[in-house]
Design an enzyme around this catalytic site. Structure first.
Site, PDB file in Angstrom:
ATOM      1  N   PRO A  39      39.942  61.716  44.694  1.00  0.00           N
ATOM      2  CA  PRO A  39      40.753  62.373  43.654  1.00  0.00           C
ATOM      3  C   PRO A  39      41.085  63.814  44.057  1.00  0.00           C
ATOM      4  O   PRO A  39      40.273  64.724  43.873  1.00  0.00           O
ATOM      5  CB  PRO A  39      39.840  62.338  42.413  1.00  0.00           C
ATOM      6  CG  PRO A  39      38.452  62.358  42.984  1.00  0.00           C
ATOM      7  CD  PRO A  39      38.531  61.578  44.272  1.00  0.00           C
ATOM      8  N   ASP A 209      39.249  68.359  46.905  1.00  0.00           N
ATOM      9  CA  ASP A 209      38.552  67.214  46.339  1.00  0.00           C
ATOM     10  C   ASP A 209      38.037  67.634  44.955  1.00  0.00           C
ATOM     11  O   ASP A 209      37.175  68.509  44.848  1.00  0.00           O
ATOM     12  CB  ASP A 209      37.378  66.832  47.247  1.00  0.00           C
ATOM     13  CG  ASP A 209      36.660  65.561  46.796  1.00  0.00           C
ATOM     14  OD1 ASP A 209      36.795  65.176  45.623  1.00  0.00           O
ATOM     15  OD2 ASP A 209      35.949  64.968  47.637  1.00  0.00           O
ATOM     16  N   HIS A 210      38.566  66.997  43.896  1.00  0.00           N
ATOM     17  CA  HIS A 210      38.225  67.416  42.540  1.00  0.00           C
ATOM     18  C   HIS A 210      36.791  67.051  42.154  1.00  0.00           C
ATOM     19  O   HIS A 210      36.286  67.511  41.131  1.00  0.00           O
ATOM     20  CB  HIS A 210      39.199  66.796  41.527  1.00  0.00           C
ATOM     21  CG  HIS A 210      39.445  67.652  40.332  1.00  0.00           C
ATOM     22  ND1 HIS A 210      38.437  68.339  39.679  1.00  0.00           N
ATOM     23  CD2 HIS A 210      40.585  67.951  39.662  1.00  0.00           C
ATOM     24  CE1 HIS A 210      38.947  69.014  38.672  1.00  0.00           C
ATOM     25  NE2 HIS A 210      40.251  68.797  38.637  1.00  0.00           N
ATOM     26  N   ARG A 211      36.127  66.261  42.971  1.00  0.00           N
ATOM     27  CA  ARG A 211      34.740  65.912  42.656  1.00  0.00           C
ATOM     28  C   ARG A 211      33.795  67.091  42.822  1.00  0.00           C
ATOM     29  O   ARG A 211      32.770  67.161  42.146  1.00  0.00           O
ATOM     30  CB  ARG A 211      34.287  64.738  43.541  1.00  0.00           C
ATOM     31  CG  ARG A 211      35.036  63.441  43.278  1.00  0.00           C
ATOM     32  CD  ARG A 211      34.656  62.364  44.268  1.00  0.00           C
ATOM     33  NE  ARG A 211      35.001  62.715  45.642  1.00  0.00           N
ATOM     34  CZ  ARG A 211      34.800  61.912  46.696  1.00  0.00           C
ATOM     35  NH1 ARG A 211      34.266  60.706  46.511  1.00  0.00           N
ATOM     36  NH2 ARG A 211      35.151  62.307  47.909  1.00  0.00           N
TER      37      ARG A 211
END
Length: 238
Positions: A39, A209-211
């Site tokens: 994501p 990386d949105h994590r």
């Protein structure tokens, strides 16, 4: 201008029919498939490069490249924002103790490779310049060791030499962010005195990386990167 010293691959004859991929191209395909499952999001910012360009004009005769200067600027900004130098692991965030800036380089026979400028935050600019001039020719010949192209903790992709105004890069495996650097071009800007004037401006776009990296993290990083390039380019010398 900020994009004058990067390396361009020589022109190749026009292919015909189905051409088998090289091992390097297959590796790129595999990496792109990985990125499709992550994501990601992007954040862009314009940066004035006049003072950076002036410093480059002084350092170029001493063997310093634009790539080395970008890596140093990014390294200094990463030192202030450890989350940008991290990557997601299962149920956790892995913070890298070293700041190793990988620079994407197009290969003559297709694919790309990412030579790494290690410890970009603490290595002096002249050593980074020498390292880059050593890495790129060997990268083109396929003579880099794995340690020299697979240990990046943050990646830069610079297409400014092609005159592009803005672009987005795909996140490499096992990293949290990649910075896309576009061309620096004369632009009308509002100056500190409230008057309009001309300045060299480039657009940078970061893919994250949105994590493990949130939008505010990316925005703060780009703010500090802009400050280094616009207001404190002399800090690259130390």
């Amino acid at each position: 201008q900020i994009v004058t010293d990067d390396f361009a691959a020589p022109a190749a004859p026009a292919p015909a029919g189905v051409v088998p991929m090289t091992g390097m191209q297959k590796a790129v395909v595999k990496n792109m498939a990985w990125a499709d499952s992550v994501p990601t999001y992007t954040v862009s910012r314009q940066i004035v490069t006049d003072d950076f360009d002036a410093l480059y004009a002084q350092l170029k005769p001493k063997g310093v490249t634009v790539s080395a200067m970008l890596a140093k600027a990014v390294g200094l900004a990463l030192a202030k924002h450890p989350i940008m130098n991290s990557n997601y692991v299962e149920d956790g965030i892995s913070y890298n103790s070293d700041i190793n800036v990988a620079m994407a380089v197009a290969m003559p026979d297709g694919g790309l490779i990412t030579p790494v400028l290690k410890n970009a935050d603490t290595t002096d600019i002249y050593s980074l310049g020498r390292a880059w001039k050593d890495l790129v020719p060997r990268a083109m010949e396929g003579k880099l060791s794995a340690d020299e192209f697979s240990t990046g903790t943050f990646t830069i992709s610079n297409l400014g030499m092609f005159g592009v105004s803005q672009f987005v890069s795909i996140l490499p495996p096992n990293t949290g962010a990649i910075l896309a650097v576009a061309a620096s071009a004369p632009t009308a800007v509002l100056q500190k005195n409230g008057m309009m004037g001309m300045a060299k401006v480039m657009t940078v776009t970061i893919t994250c990386d949105h994590r493990n990296i949130y939008g505010a993290d990316a925005a703060k990083f780009l703010k500090d990167l802009a400050r280094i390039i616009e207001e404190e380019p002399q800090s690259l010398l130390f």
